[in-house]
Enzyme design. Structure first.
Site, short mmCIF file in Angstrom:
data_model
loop_
_atom_site.label_atom_id
_atom_site.label_comp_id
_atom_site.label_asym_id
_atom_site.label_seq_id
_atom_site.Cartn_x
_atom_site.Cartn_y
_atom_site.Cartn_z
N GLU A 114 -0.18 -5.15 6.03
CA GLU A 114 1.07 -5.30 5.29
C GLU A 114 1.94 -6.39 5.93
OE1 GLU A 114 1.38 -0.68 3.69
OE2 GLU A 114 2.50 -1.29 5.46
N ASP A 137 8.54 3.80 4.85
CA ASP A 137 8.75 5.20 5.24
C ASP A 137 10.21 5.45 5.58
OD1 ASP A 137 5.94 6.09 5.12
OD2 ASP A 137 5.68 4.58 6.68
N THR A 184 0.84 -1.19 0.00
CA THR A 184 0.00 0.00 0.00
C THR A 184 0.88 1.24 0.00
OG1 THR A 184 -1.66 -1.17 1.31
CG2 THR A 184 -1.84 1.22 1.24
N GLY A 185 0.42 2.29 -0.68
CA GLY A 185 1.13 3.56 -0.64
C GLY A 185 1.27 4.17 -2.02
N SER A 186 1.82 5.37 -2.07
CA SER A 186 1.92 6.09 -3.33
C SER A 186 2.85 5.41 -4.33
CB SER A 186 2.39 7.52 -3.08
OG SER A 186 3.63 7.54 -2.39
N THR A 187 3.96 4.85 -3.85
CA THR A 187 4.87 4.15 -4.76
C THR A 187 4.25 2.84 -5.23
OG1 THR A 187 6.74 5.12 -3.57
CG2 THR A 187 7.22 3.30 -5.06
N LYS A 211 7.26 1.26 8.66
CA LYS A 211 6.15 1.34 7.72
C LYS A 211 4.90 1.76 8.48
CE LYS A 211 5.63 -2.14 4.95
NZ LYS A 211 5.26 -1.17 3.87
N GLY A 212 3.89 2.17 7.74
CA GLY A 212 2.62 2.52 8.36
C GLY A 212 2.21 3.96 8.19
N GLY A 213 2.95 4.73 7.39
CA GLY A 213 2.54 6.10 7.14
C GLY A 213 1.15 6.18 6.54
#
EC number: 5.3.1.6
Length: 227
Positions: free
Chosen positions: A108, A89, A33-36, A99-101
């Site tokens: 995850e 992160d 998960t995330g923007s990347t 992680k977890g931002g």
């Protein structure tokens, strides 16, 4: 000079190129998960017929995968996967991560636990000598918020509830700044053992297997042997 957005795009494509040779028509790929990771999913869509399905760590990623025609399977139907691909992160030279931002740290960690190998994809702003500059996310059961916060303060941390945020699991996030993270695996175990903690955002007991790191000189591979 590449922008951070361009670096994320480069490492996302590099991750697709990296995992594609390992995939078969029967493969299930773990996706974080995330923007990347959003960019990774977009790049992966062109190769959706090279593997069977994905297992996702969040409702956000599930929606993106399904919207691009990639099947998403319930993790309870999956015994193992070869690869899990996700961002971080912070990541250090030993491939320990924070992680977890985005708040999906628990799912995850669960999806990663079913995968043989973890491929971390980041731009070089996330590579650090020592974890701790980024506040450590800790998911807690709502009734335990204050009890856990007191224990985190006793460790030297400054926990702050993430305002207006509820995880996909119905939990709350405490973002903890000020921690001294000399032994990431030991701290991960200690926090995870606090009653009321669902999961903390340290990934050190089971760190990444490989990291792809995008910088101005291109994408390089870090395999735990240093910077």
């Amino acid at each position: 000079m590449y922008t951070q957005s361009e670096l994320k795009q480069q490492v996302a494509q590099a991750a697709v190129d990296y995992v594609l040779p390992f995939l078969t028509p029967d493969s299930i790929l773990g996706v974080g998960t995330g923007s990347t990771v959003d960019l990774f999913i977009d790049a992966l869509a062109a190769h959706k017929h090279a593997f069977k399905a994905a297992a996702s760590s969040s409702e956000r990623s599930t929606a993106r995968l399904q919207g691009l025609g990639i099947e998403v399977q319930d993790l309870n139907t999956i015994e193992r996967m070869d690869w899990y691909v996700d961002g971080a992160d912070e990541i250090d030279a030993a491939l320990n991560m924070t992680k977890g931002g985005g708040g999906a740290l628990t799912r995850e960690k669960i999806v990663a636990s079913v995968s043989d190998k973890f491929l971390c994809i980041v731009d070089d702003s996330k590579l650090v000598e020592r974890l701790g500059a980024f506040p450590l996310p800790v998911e807690v059961i709502p009734m335990a918020k204050n009890a856990v916060a007191r224990q985190l303060r006793a460790l030297g941390g400054n926990p702050v509830e993430r305002t207006g945020f509820v995880t996909d699991n119905g939990g709350l996030i405490l973002d903890v700044s000020g921690l001294s993270i000399e032994d990431p695996a030991a701290l991960e175990a200690r926090i995870n053992n606090m009653p009321g903690v669902v999961c903390c955002g340290l990934f050190a007991i089971a760190p990444a297997s490989v990291a792809l790191i995008a910088g101005q000189q291109g994408v390089r591979t870090l395999s735990g042997n240093g910077f």
